[in-house]
Design a protein around this motif. Sequence first.
Motif, PDB file in Angstrom:
ATOM      1  N   VAL A  13     -29.749 -44.214 -32.411  1.00 34.23           N
ATOM      2  CA  VAL A  13     -30.228 -45.242 -33.362  1.00 34.23           C
ATOM      3  C   VAL A  13     -31.674 -45.552 -32.979  1.00 34.23           C
ATOM      4  N   ASN A  28     -36.815 -52.276 -47.286  1.00 38.16           N
ATOM      5  CA  ASN A  28     -35.985 -53.373 -47.555  1.00 38.16           C
ATOM      6  C   ASN A  28     -36.152 -54.087 -48.798  1.00 38.16           C
ATOM      7  N   ARG A  40     -32.910 -64.027 -45.689  1.00 40.26           N
ATOM      8  CA  ARG A  40     -33.828 -64.444 -44.776  1.00 40.26           C
ATOM      9  C   ARG A  40     -34.018 -66.046 -44.852  1.00 40.26           C
ATOM     10  N   ALA A  59     -32.358 -57.380 -31.822  1.00 41.79           N
ATOM     11  CA  ALA A  59     -32.754 -56.402 -32.829  1.00 41.79           C
ATOM     12  C   ALA A  59     -33.813 -56.681 -33.781  1.00 41.79           C
ATOM     13  N   ASP A  80     -36.088 -55.657 -28.956  1.00 35.98           N
ATOM     14  CA  ASP A  80     -35.450 -54.444 -29.875  1.00 35.98           C
ATOM     15  C   ASP A  80     -35.736 -53.359 -28.699  1.00 35.98           C
ATOM     16  N   MET A  85     -40.559 -49.435 -34.024  1.00 36.44           N
ATOM     17  CA  MET A  85     -40.288 -50.756 -34.775  1.00 36.44           C
ATOM     18  C   MET A  85     -41.070 -51.940 -34.198  1.00 36.44           C
ATOM     19  N   GLY A 106     -35.952 -54.277 -25.457  1.00 35.09           N
ATOM     20  CA  GLY A 106     -34.875 -54.598 -24.418  1.00 35.09           C
ATOM     21  C   GLY A 106     -33.359 -54.061 -25.199  1.00 35.09           C
ATOM     22  N   ASP A 107     -32.506 -53.889 -24.618  1.00 39.35           N
ATOM     23  CA  ASP A 107     -31.346 -53.260 -25.355  1.00 39.35           C
ATOM     24  C   ASP A 107     -30.250 -54.480 -25.223  1.00 39.35           C
ATOM     25  N   ALA A 108     -29.411 -54.620 -26.266  1.00 38.45           N
ATOM     26  CA  ALA A 108     -28.856 -55.664 -26.525  1.00 38.45           C
ATOM     27  C   ALA A 108     -27.575 -55.702 -25.532  1.00 38.45           C
ATOM     28  N   SER A 124     -30.370 -60.271 -37.240  1.00 37.45           N
ATOM     29  CA  SER A 124     -30.273 -60.173 -38.681  1.00 37.45           C
ATOM     30  C   SER A 124     -30.199 -58.543 -38.779  1.00 37.45           C
ATOM     31  N   PHE A 125     -29.285 -57.894 -39.535  1.00 38.82           N
ATOM     32  CA  PHE A 125     -28.961 -56.696 -39.984  1.00 38.82           C
ATOM     33  C   PHE A 125     -28.885 -55.715 -38.643  1.00 38.82           C
ATOM     34  N   GLY A 126     -28.779 -56.245 -37.407  1.00 38.49           N
ATOM     35  CA  GLY A 126     -28.952 -55.373 -36.286  1.00 38.49           C
ATOM     36  C   GLY A 126     -27.466 -55.115 -35.492  1.00 38.49           C
ATOM     37  N   ASN A 129     -25.525 -51.824 -35.983  1.00 39.38           N
ATOM     38  CA  ASN A 129     -25.954 -50.800 -35.412  1.00 39.38           C
ATOM     39  C   ASN A 129     -25.985 -50.631 -33.807  1.00 39.38           C
ATOM     40  N   VAL A 130     -25.226 -51.426 -33.254  1.00 40.98           N
ATOM     41  CA  VAL A 130     -25.396 -51.676 -31.608  1.00 40.98           C
ATOM     42  C   VAL A 130     -23.978 -50.831 -31.560  1.00 40.98           C
TER      43      VAL A 130
HETATM   44  C1  LIG Z   1     -31.926 -52.689 -39.520  1.00 45.19           C
HETATM   45  S1  LIG Z   1     -32.798 -52.973 -38.398  1.00 45.19           S
HETATM   46  C2  LIG Z   1     -32.947 -54.761 -38.587  1.00 45.19           C
HETATM   47  C3  LIG Z   1     -34.370 -55.397 -38.050  1.00 45.19           C
HETATM   48  C4  LIG Z   1     -34.749 -56.946 -38.369  1.00 45.19           C
HETATM   49  N1  LIG Z   1     -33.728 -57.719 -37.784  1.00 45.19           N
HETATM   50  C5  LIG Z   1     -34.421 -57.283 -39.759  1.00 45.19           C
HETATM   51  O1  LIG Z   1     -33.816 -58.107 -40.303  1.00 45.19           O
HETATM   52  O2  LIG Z   1     -35.391 -56.659 -40.429  1.00 45.19           O
HETATM   53  C6  LIG Z   1     -31.912 -52.847 -36.737  1.00 45.19           C
HETATM   54  C7  LIG Z   1     -32.530 -52.770 -35.634  1.00 45.19           C
HETATM   55  O3  LIG Z   1     -31.460 -52.799 -34.452  1.00 45.19           O
HETATM   56  C8  LIG Z   1     -32.028 -52.391 -33.405  1.00 45.19           C
HETATM   57  N2  LIG Z   1     -31.061 -52.260 -32.431  1.00 45.19           N
HETATM   58  C9  LIG Z   1     -29.790 -51.304 -32.746  1.00 45.19           C
HETATM   59  N3  LIG Z   1     -29.176 -51.277 -31.721  1.00 45.19           N
HETATM   60  C10 LIG Z   1     -29.848 -51.993 -30.662  1.00 45.19           C
HETATM   61  C11 LIG Z   1     -29.539 -52.266 -29.027  1.00 45.19           C
HETATM   62  N4  LIG Z   1     -28.498 -51.958 -28.841  1.00 45.19           N
HETATM   63  N5  LIG Z   1     -30.678 -53.008 -28.665  1.00 45.19           N
HETATM   64  C12 LIG Z   1     -31.705 -53.492 -29.145  1.00 45.19           C
HETATM   65  N6  LIG Z   1     -31.949 -53.249 -30.488  1.00 45.19           N
HETATM   66  C13 LIG Z   1     -31.055 -52.413 -31.206  1.00 45.19           C
HETATM   67  C14 LIG Z   1     -32.828 -51.126 -34.035  1.00 45.19           C
HETATM   68  O4  LIG Z   1     -33.733 -50.525 -33.313  1.00 45.19           O
HETATM   69  C15 LIG Z   1     -33.507 -51.653 -35.268  1.00 45.19           C
HETATM   70  O5  LIG Z   1     -34.556 -52.100 -35.084  1.00 45.19           O
END
Ligand SMILES: C[S@@+](CC[C@H](N)C(=O)[O-])C[C@H]1O[C@@H](n2cnc3c(N)ncnc32)[C@H](O)[C@@H]1O
Length: 236
Positions: A13, A28, A40, A59, A80, A85, A106-108, A124-126, A129-130
């Motif tokens: 990811v 986007n 947004r 994220a 993130d 990014m 940092g990691d979520a 948002s949109f994050g 992906n976690v």
């Molecule tokens: C689609 S982007 C969204 C970016 C922003 N929030 C936006 O609205 O444009 C998803 C983000 O989630 C981050 N991400 C995914 N898993 C993550 C994790 N475990 N910890 C931190 N960031 C994470 C990715 O690196 C990526 O930058």
Amino acid sequence: MIRAELDKDPRDVAAMFDSIADRYDLLNRVLSLGRERYWRQATVAAVDAYSGELVLDLAAGTGTSSESFTRRGARVIACDFSFGMLRVGAERRGGASRKGVTVVAGDALHLPFADQTFDAVTISFGLRNVHDVDRALAELLRVTKVGGRLVICEFSHLPVQPLDRMLGWGMKIGLPWVARQFSDNPDAYAYLSESIAAWPDQAGLARKISAAGWSRVAWRNLTFGVVALHRAYRER
Ligand SMILES: C[S@@+](CC[C@H](N)C(=O)[O-])C[C@H]1O[C@@H](n2cnc3c(N)ncnc32)[C@H](O)[C@@H]1O
């Protein structure tokens, strides 16, 4: 090409977002057909952050989501795990701590913040992906002050199933095709449509948020449910 699979291995990811960082914001705008701005704005209104508050935008990616929370004087931590990014966003703002936004890697799943640090937390949109959504929701709760709030902006599902399936099919074909015109890594946009199709519906996500310990969970649809905003509170 670098892309994540639905197991959402964190290394895949992060590498995928590193590879699309330069053109992420442009894509986007194109792929959302201009709706991104409205989504947004609705998120900013739901977070409702004001002067003196500290907001975590998890994220945060390039920080496009983060910047809008500073308008009424709140300070925002944009966190993130994709350095690519974060770098693109920091360069655009002219530094790692500028315009009310401070970038923190940092990691979520292991947030680098003390318990009860933030007045509001948002993603948002994050979350889609976690790797471990339940754990991320629990981490978000841990770092939120009692009385604080959570806002999640994420792709979701149309309430009418046949229409939702048609939209999913359109995205499966359309997103990678459009991405090929603008991005070096169109495969990342195949992952986008697959991960949306596999994502829980509005009620399913609300159940996960409650199970993580959040209270008063509610949601509303944006653009007929293409996107949903979930809001919840930390009560104790
Ligand atoms: C689609 S982007 C969204 C970016 C922003 N929030 C936006 O609205 O444009 C998803 C983000 O989630 C981050 N991400 C995914 N898993 C993550 C994790 N475990 N910890 C931190 N960031 C994470 C990715 O690196 C990526 O930058």
